[in-house]
Design a protein around this motif. Sequence first.
Motif, PDB file in Angstrom:
ATOM      1  N   ALA A 134       0.812  -1.218   0.000  1.00 20.85           N
ATOM      2  CA  ALA A 134       0.000   0.000   0.000  1.00 20.85           C
ATOM      3  C   ALA A 134       0.848   1.272   0.000  1.00 20.85           C
ATOM      4  N   ALA A 135       1.812   1.358   0.909  1.00 21.33           N
ATOM      5  CA  ALA A 135       2.612   2.579   1.007  1.00 21.33           C
ATOM      6  C   ALA A 135       3.355   2.848  -0.292  1.00 21.33           C
ATOM      7  N   ARG A 136       3.956   1.803  -0.869  1.00 25.40           N
ATOM      8  CA  ARG A 136       4.726   1.993  -2.103  1.00 25.40           C
ATOM      9  C   ARG A 136       3.830   2.430  -3.256  1.00 25.40           C
ATOM     10  N   SER A 182       2.338   7.067  -6.780  1.00 23.79           N
ATOM     11  CA  SER A 182       1.357   7.957  -7.403  1.00 23.79           C
ATOM     12  C   SER A 182       1.799   9.415  -7.378  1.00 23.79           C
ATOM     13  N   PHE A 183       2.776   9.737  -6.526  1.00 24.53           N
ATOM     14  CA  PHE A 183       3.301  11.100  -6.450  1.00 24.53           C
ATOM     15  C   PHE A 183       4.521  11.297  -7.348  1.00 24.53           C
ATOM     16  N   GLY A 184       4.827  10.323  -8.182  1.00 21.66           N
ATOM     17  CA  GLY A 184       6.071  10.340  -8.956  1.00 21.66           C
ATOM     18  C   GLY A 184       6.196  11.495  -9.932  1.00 21.66           C
ATOM     19  N   LYS A 185       5.092  12.071 -10.380  1.00 27.18           N
ATOM     20  CA  LYS A 185       5.151  13.164 -11.354  1.00 27.18           C
ATOM     21  C   LYS A 185       4.945  14.532 -10.705  1.00 27.18           C
ATOM     22  N   THR A 186       5.016  14.607  -9.396  1.00 25.11           N
ATOM     23  CA  THR A 186       4.826  15.891  -8.706  1.00 25.11           C
ATOM     24  C   THR A 186       5.906  16.877  -9.153  1.00 25.11           C
ATOM     25  N   PRO A 187       5.533  18.033  -9.723  1.00 28.96           N
ATOM     26  CA  PRO A 187       6.543  18.974 -10.230  1.00 28.96           C
ATOM     27  C   PRO A 187       7.464  19.536  -9.151  1.00 28.96           C
ATOM     28  N   ASP A 188       6.925  19.764  -7.963  1.00 32.00           N
ATOM     29  CA  ASP A 188       7.709  20.354  -6.874  1.00 32.00           C
ATOM     30  C   ASP A 188       8.431  19.229  -6.130  1.00 32.00           C
ATOM     31  N   PRO A 189       9.771  19.159  -6.212  1.00 30.14           N
ATOM     32  CA  PRO A 189      10.486  18.049  -5.574  1.00 30.14           C
ATOM     33  C   PRO A 189      10.349  18.026  -4.056  1.00 30.14           C
ATOM     34  N   ARG A 190      10.257  19.194  -3.423  1.00 30.66           N
ATOM     35  CA  ARG A 190      10.100  19.227  -1.967  1.00 30.66           C
ATOM     36  C   ARG A 190       8.735  18.682  -1.565  1.00 30.66           C
ATOM     37  N   LEU A 191       7.689  19.048  -2.329  1.00 22.00           N
ATOM     38  CA  LEU A 191       6.359  18.519  -2.051  1.00 22.00           C
ATOM     39  C   LEU A 191       6.347  17.003  -2.222  1.00 22.00           C
ATOM     40  N   GLN A 192       7.007  16.513  -3.249  1.00 21.72           N
ATOM     41  CA  GLN A 192       7.070  15.065  -3.453  1.00 21.72           C
ATOM     42  C   GLN A 192       7.798  14.381  -2.297  1.00 21.72           C
ATOM     43  N   GLU A 193       8.885  14.987  -1.832  1.00 21.73           N
ATOM     44  CA  GLU A 193       9.637  14.421  -0.704  1.00 21.73           C
ATOM     45  C   GLU A 193       8.756  14.334   0.544  1.00 21.73           C
ATOM     46  N   ILE A 194       8.012  15.415   0.831  1.00 26.13           N
ATOM     47  CA  ILE A 194       7.170  15.445   2.028  1.00 26.13           C
ATOM     48  C   ILE A 194       6.043  14.417   1.933  1.00 26.13           C
ATOM     49  N   LEU A 195       5.372  14.363   0.787  1.00 27.88           N
ATOM     50  CA  LEU A 195       4.263  13.433   0.639  1.00 27.88           C
ATOM     51  C   LEU A 195       4.729  11.981   0.684  1.00 27.88           C
ATOM     52  N   THR A 196       5.899  11.715   0.129  1.00 28.59           N
ATOM     53  CA  THR A 196       6.440  10.356   0.156  1.00 28.59           C
ATOM     54  C   THR A 196       6.753   9.926   1.585  1.00 28.59           C
ATOM     55  N   ALA A 197       7.396  10.827   2.342  1.00 23.56           N
ATOM     56  CA  ALA A 197       7.719  10.504   3.734  1.00 23.56           C
ATOM     57  C   ALA A 197       6.459  10.403   4.589  1.00 23.56           C
ATOM     58  N   LEU A 198       5.516  11.316   4.380  1.00 24.39           N
ATOM     59  CA  LEU A 198       4.262  11.274   5.129  1.00 24.39           C
ATOM     60  C   LEU A 198       3.538   9.953   4.899  1.00 24.39           C
ATOM     61  N   THR A 199       3.484   9.515   3.655  1.00 22.89           N
ATOM     62  CA  THR A 199       2.815   8.247   3.343  1.00 22.89           C
ATOM     63  C   THR A 199       3.484   7.086   4.057  1.00 22.89           C
ATOM     64  N   ALA A 200       4.816   7.078   4.050  1.00 25.91           N
ATOM     65  CA  ALA A 200       5.548   5.984   4.695  1.00 25.91           C
ATOM     66  C   ALA A 200       5.234   5.919   6.185  1.00 25.91           C
TER      67      ALA A 200
END
Length: 286
Positions: free
Chosen positions: A8-10, A15-33
Amino acid sequence: MDFSEDTAARVVQDSFGKTPDPRLQEILTALTAHLHAFVRETRPTIQEWDQAIQFLTAVGHACSDTRQEFVLLSDVLGVSTLVEILNEREGGTESTLLGPFHMVKSPPRSLGDNIDLVGEGEPCVVSGRVLNTDGTPLPNAEVDVWQCNEQGFYDVQQPDVQPPGNGRGLFHTDAEGRFRFRTVVPSHYPLPTGGPVGRLLQATERHPYRPAHIHFIVQAAGHSPLTTHVFVAGSPYLDSDAVFAVKQSLIVDFPESDNEQEAVQYGLRPPFRRAEFDLALTKAPT
């Protein structure tokens, strides 16, 4: 399609792989984990998860122009103080959380003005300097101040009792970096307990009290802004602040003064309380 307890987490992270803002992608990836790990560890029932959603919804509904329940939740969970610690720069005055009561603008005031508009409580003179970390005074620094009254309430909590702006003031330091204002000695007080965060404290048998303090936001050109408290030495709850904000370096004596000459200078009659301290700002990153 392969969504299971193990994947599930992966799947969500992908699904956030195309997020234009790299910091937003980093935060959402860590939050999901971390969020998925929490759910797998605690294994909430559907009813418990629904209760959690209802609680957060209630926190949002409790917010208004003069009350920030989400800030209060962040405070009592220790997150606000942790964020301050992680963003603190060495060398200056230690920072603390903003708190839920900086919801209105402080009225501009002149040095030496009285921010107590009610005339009740133990009079006090607060003064000091704004410096940089090498001790150089910072003239025209902005010093935003707010505090509760002698009964432990902020103006926004008692609109029918306290006039707007009571206990608040926006000052600018003089050519030597000095600030000065009159007030009353603030009281320790309980956080607002009539909302969902108060019910959380009650359910966990935690007290809601904060030690007596004055809030400051200090800003000067070329320097990082400072948000901090000054705590009244000897106040109850210094060792168990409900929002974990007390730091030893921020505890200040408010001794009583019988100095008649000084009292006349400040428009007071002795005895009165006196507090003096410096606030040091770090250079802004370049």
